[in-house]
Design a protein around this motif. Structure first.
Motif, mmCIF file in Angstrom:
data_model
loop_
_atom_site.group_PDB
_atom_site.id
_atom_site.type_symbol
_atom_site.label_atom_id
_atom_site.label_comp_id
_atom_site.label_asym_id
_atom_site.label_seq_id
_atom_site.Cartn_x
_atom_site.Cartn_y
_atom_site.Cartn_z
ATOM 1 N N LYS B 83 -28.464 -71.218 4.569
ATOM 2 C CA LYS B 83 -27.779 -69.933 4.353
ATOM 3 C C LYS B 83 -28.374 -68.901 5.308
ATOM 4 O O LYS B 83 -29.550 -68.955 5.638
ATOM 5 N N LYS B 84 -27.543 -67.928 5.710
ATOM 6 C CA LYS B 84 -28.005 -66.910 6.664
ATOM 7 C C LYS B 84 -29.303 -66.258 6.189
ATOM 8 O O LYS B 84 -30.216 -66.012 6.965
ATOM 9 N N GLU B 85 -29.370 -65.961 4.894
ATOM 10 C CA GLU B 85 -30.550 -65.222 4.395
ATOM 11 C C GLU B 85 -31.798 -66.094 4.294
ATOM 12 O O GLU B 85 -32.890 -65.582 4.049
ATOM 13 N N GLU B 86 -31.625 -67.384 4.511
ATOM 14 C CA GLU B 86 -32.788 -68.279 4.462
ATOM 15 C C GLU B 86 -33.418 -68.490 5.841
ATOM 16 O O GLU B 86 -34.453 -69.134 5.970
ATOM 17 N N VAL B 87 -32.758 -67.959 6.874
ATOM 18 C CA VAL B 87 -33.177 -68.226 8.250
ATOM 19 C C VAL B 87 -33.991 -67.060 8.818
ATOM 20 O O VAL B 87 -33.590 -65.896 8.696
ATOM 21 N N MET B 107 -36.722 -71.545 2.892
ATOM 22 C CA MET B 107 -36.704 -70.783 4.144
ATOM 23 C C MET B 107 -36.759 -71.710 5.342
ATOM 24 O O MET B 107 -37.421 -72.757 5.301
ATOM 25 N N PHE B 108 -36.067 -71.291 6.410
ATOM 26 C CA PHE B 108 -36.079 -72.011 7.679
ATOM 27 C C PHE B 108 -36.689 -71.093 8.741
ATOM 28 O O PHE B 108 -36.108 -70.055 9.068
ATOM 29 N N LEU B 109 -37.844 -71.481 9.259
ATOM 30 C CA LEU B 109 -38.531 -70.692 10.293
ATOM 31 C C LEU B 109 -38.273 -71.363 11.638
ATOM 32 O O LEU B 109 -38.681 -72.506 11.850
ATOM 33 N N ILE B 110 -37.578 -70.652 12.522
ATOM 34 C CA ILE B 110 -37.074 -71.271 13.745
ATOM 35 C C ILE B 110 -37.773 -70.707 14.978
ATOM 36 O O ILE B 110 -37.853 -69.491 15.156
ATOM 37 N N PHE B 111 -38.278 -71.614 15.805
ATOM 38 C CA PHE B 111 -39.057 -71.254 16.993
ATOM 39 C C PHE B 111 -38.472 -71.932 18.226
ATOM 40 O O PHE B 111 -38.051 -73.087 18.156
ATOM 41 N N TYR B 126 -27.624 -65.770 14.206
ATOM 42 C CA TYR B 126 -28.323 -65.115 13.093
ATOM 43 C C TYR B 126 -28.740 -63.695 13.461
ATOM 44 O O TYR B 126 -29.914 -63.409 13.641
ATOM 45 N N PRO B 127 -27.755 -62.794 13.587
ATOM 46 C CA PRO B 127 -28.123 -61.414 13.888
ATOM 47 C C PRO B 127 -28.955 -60.863 12.727
ATOM 48 O O PRO B 127 -28.793 -61.294 11.591
ATOM 49 N N ASP B 128 -29.865 -59.970 13.032
ATOM 50 C CA ASP B 128 -30.740 -59.345 12.016
ATOM 51 C C ASP B 128 -31.789 -60.294 11.448
ATOM 52 O O ASP B 128 -32.443 -59.959 10.465
#
Lengths: 167, 167
Positions: B83-87, B107-111, B126-128
């Motif tokens: 979900k957007k709010e989990e990214v 949560m998804f932490l993306i690097f 994923y704006p914002d």
């Protein structure tokens, strides 16, 4: 909300007691440099800091790191005289989670070696100053350079330094 | 004070988009393993994950890491459907400091990669959701494995997982 501070005005010191792995110390130097923290290494070290060795280990930024090498922990503490309340120790058996560490203007974050951790002689100097970074039993510990990054940034959380790349 | 939670009940995912350095990915695997986080690697990778190469890189714990390799970011997101709010995305140009990231159950932490960061195509999805880890201009960036450790533990701060080594 706390007002962001310039990272240049914060005094953070990372102290590695007898680190063993060149790469870890190099990476910790990079992290320290990025937040204007002073890196202290307590001998004996498990590697050489000669120009040749630093080059061979491919350490970025090493020549820019604010670095002092001390012959012993006693030499460090006799010269720098950190106040008790400015010292936080990180050990696997530390009583409190690192999220509970105090926030001071000047702080000394002290870490032991990769395989032996902090010597008892250092731990007993600072009762009530031992913290852990929580983990499960799957790993013996976090990598030392990862642990330093986590703790150092937590020590800056309340200060909220600005990100110079966005200014 | 929040009640400590068992780390086993938290859902954390670390997503590395096209990582280049074997050692960094290995160290990130160790950090993930220590907090029961799932590691996702998005191809192409700058190294081989063959048994022989993993052995040669001397990666501790690699065989125990909860790992999924995806052929593309699209393949990952189509299958996992975060979900957007989990990214949360981490980039040098991220608008907000990582201390402001939300705390979610999953949560998804993306690097991005060590040299190229996150592709614009991921950022625009994923704006914002873009965050930075503050530093001065002395370093181009933190080491990737250090950055992941800092961000992952910050994502756990409000959950306050217990330290299994003290139980």
């Amino acid at each position: 909300m706390t007002r962001p501070a310039h990272i240049e005005n914060v005094q953070r010191h990372v102290v590695l007691v007898c680190p063993e792995v060149h790469w870890n110390t190099g990476n910790i130097g990079r992290t320290c440099l990025g937040v204007n923290a002073h890196l202290h290494l307590i001998e004996p070290l498990g590697f050489s800091l000669s120009e040749k060795e630093v080059k061979r280990a491919g350490l970025d930024y090493w020549h820019k790191v604010i670095l002092t090498v001390w012959s012993s922990f006693q030499a460090f503490s006799a010269h720098i005289k950190p106040k008790k309340e400015e010292v936080v120790l990180f050990t696997k058996s530390g009583e409190k989670p690192f999220w509970d560490m105090p926030s001071r203007e000047r702080m000394f974050l002290i870490f032991g070696s990769e395989t032996r951790g902090l010597p008892e002689s250092v731990i007993t100097c600072y009762p009530d100053a031992s913290y852990h970074i929580p983990s499960n039993l799957e790993i013996r510990s976090l990598n030392l350079s990862t642990a330093v990054g986590i703790a150092l940034y937590e020590s800056l959380r309340k200060i909220r330094p600005v990100h110079a790349w966005l200014e």
